[in-house]
Design an enzyme around this catalytic site. Structure first.
Site, PDB file in Angstrom:
ATOM      1  N   SER A 147      -6.303   5.930  -5.178  1.00  0.00           N
ATOM      2  CA  SER A 147      -5.906   5.646  -3.795  1.00  0.00           C
ATOM      3  C   SER A 147      -4.466   5.168  -3.795  1.00  0.00           C
ATOM      4  O   SER A 147      -3.982   4.635  -4.802  1.00  0.00           O
ATOM      5  CB  SER A 147      -6.806   4.554  -3.202  1.00  0.00           C
ATOM      6  OG  SER A 147      -6.324   4.120  -1.942  1.00  0.00           O
TER       7      SER A 147
ATOM      8  N   TYR B 142     -10.912  -3.689  -4.011  1.00  0.00           N
ATOM      9  CA  TYR B 142     -10.665  -2.249  -3.919  1.00  0.00           C
ATOM     10  C   TYR B 142      -9.301  -1.898  -4.502  1.00  0.00           C
ATOM     11  O   TYR B 142      -9.170  -0.975  -5.312  1.00  0.00           O
ATOM     12  CB  TYR B 142     -10.738  -1.806  -2.459  1.00  0.00           C
ATOM     13  CG  TYR B 142     -10.583  -0.320  -2.252  1.00  0.00           C
ATOM     14  CD1 TYR B 142     -11.666   0.544  -2.438  1.00  0.00           C
ATOM     15  CD2 TYR B 142      -9.368   0.225  -1.835  1.00  0.00           C
ATOM     16  CE1 TYR B 142     -11.540   1.904  -2.238  1.00  0.00           C
ATOM     17  CE2 TYR B 142      -9.232   1.594  -1.630  1.00  0.00           C
ATOM     18  CZ  TYR B 142     -10.319   2.425  -1.830  1.00  0.00           C
ATOM     19  OH  TYR B 142     -10.183   3.776  -1.635  1.00  0.00           O
TER      20      TYR B 142
ATOM     21  N   LYS C  62      -8.632   0.468  -7.844  1.00  0.00           N
ATOM     22  CA  LYS C  62      -7.894   1.729  -7.781  1.00  0.00           C
ATOM     23  C   LYS C  62      -6.640   1.694  -8.656  1.00  0.00           C
ATOM     24  O   LYS C  62      -6.249   2.723  -9.223  1.00  0.00           O
ATOM     25  CB  LYS C  62      -7.547   2.063  -6.329  1.00  0.00           C
ATOM     26  CG  LYS C  62      -8.763   2.367  -5.457  1.00  0.00           C
ATOM     27  CD  LYS C  62      -9.592   3.514  -6.018  1.00  0.00           C
ATOM     28  CE  LYS C  62     -10.736   3.917  -5.098  1.00  0.00           C
ATOM     29  NZ  LYS C  62     -11.519   5.062  -5.618  1.00  0.00           N
TER      30      LYS C  62
END
Length: 259
Positions: free
Chosen positions: A148, A163, A167
């Site tokens: 991402s 998150y 990533k």
């Protein structure tokens, strides 16, 4: 070989984790468009079967649906075993399965932190390791990890430290595997999407509000991505068209990270 022939994937076998819906489904469709047979590995067996049947009907390729949890090593091994039993090889792995939990870092439970890291990092590693062993024996293969732009920048205004950390780790893992496995002719790259409108995020965009307004103000192209926007890049990285690309981070974010 012409450039068009390099993009062709007739009779390839591609595994897509989290492939029943959203970004995974769109990438599976793109790979099938190029002639690849598909393995949909997903927690949701019903949706996986529905996607598999739709691909068979629309694309004319063989499709296998497998219910599996990529955080469980026994499930990962089963994905590989069933794929080899059906197709005899694995040409491509798209490591797409992932989750997000939005919470302030000082308030986040360890369970929420662990859940995100387990799926987004441990799951990617377990799948890459199991499939990588097959590709090393084959002396050929392409692994495409879905990271991402959140592994490169910190998103605002939402709080998603787990998150972002997961990533960023996927990006580093991608580079590490690419360096280790190049000698075996196994390529490893990562796609880093920006804000994408999927079934999960569409309500945010449809309802508007300050958060999505800020996201789009910071996106030079002025719109969210859609799953189909990843079709071209996943085909490129999966096929022989990208034969000299490994360890790369391919950002597809509408320009968000250039500002």
């Amino acid at each position: 070989m012409s450039i068009w022939e390099k993009f062709a994937m007739k009779d390839y076998c591609s595994i897509v984790t989290g492939g029943a819906t959203g970004l995974g489904k769109a990438m599976a469709e793109a790979l099938a468009d190029m002639g690849s047979h598909i393995v949909i590995a997903d927690l949701d067996q019903q949706r996986a079967e529905q996607t598999a049947e739709a691909l068979r009907t629309a694309k004319g390729v063989r499709v296998l649906a497998i219910q599996a949890d990529v955080t469980k090593s026994e499930d990962v091994e089963r994905i590989v075993e069933e794929t080899l039993a059906s197709f005899g090889k694995i040409d491509v792995l798209v490591n797409n399965a992932g989750i997000v939990r939005n919470a302030k870092a000082e308030e986040m439970s360890f369970k929420d932190w662990s859940d995100v890291i387990n799926v987004n990092l441990h799951g990617v590693f377990l799948m890459a390791q199991a499939v990588g062993k097959v590709m090393i024996q084959q002396r050929k293969g392409s692994i495409v990890n879905i990271s991402s732009m959140s592994g490169i920048i910190v998103n605002t205004p939402q709080c998603q430290s787990s998150y972002n950390a997961s990533k960023a780790a996927v990006i580093s893992l991608t580079k590490s595997l690419a360096a280790e496995w190049a000698v075996h002719s196994v390529r490893v790259n990562t796609i880093a999407p920006g804000y994408m409108k999927t079934e999960l995020t569409q309500p945010f965009f449809d309802n508007g509000g300050d958060m999505t307004k800020l996201w789009m103000e910071r996106t030079p192209l002025g719109r969210p991505g859609v799953p189909e926007d990843l079709g071209g890049i996943v085909v490129y990285l999966a096929s022989e068209a990208s034969a000299y690309a490994t360890g790369g981070v391919f950002v597809v974010d509408g320009g968000y990270t250039v500002l």
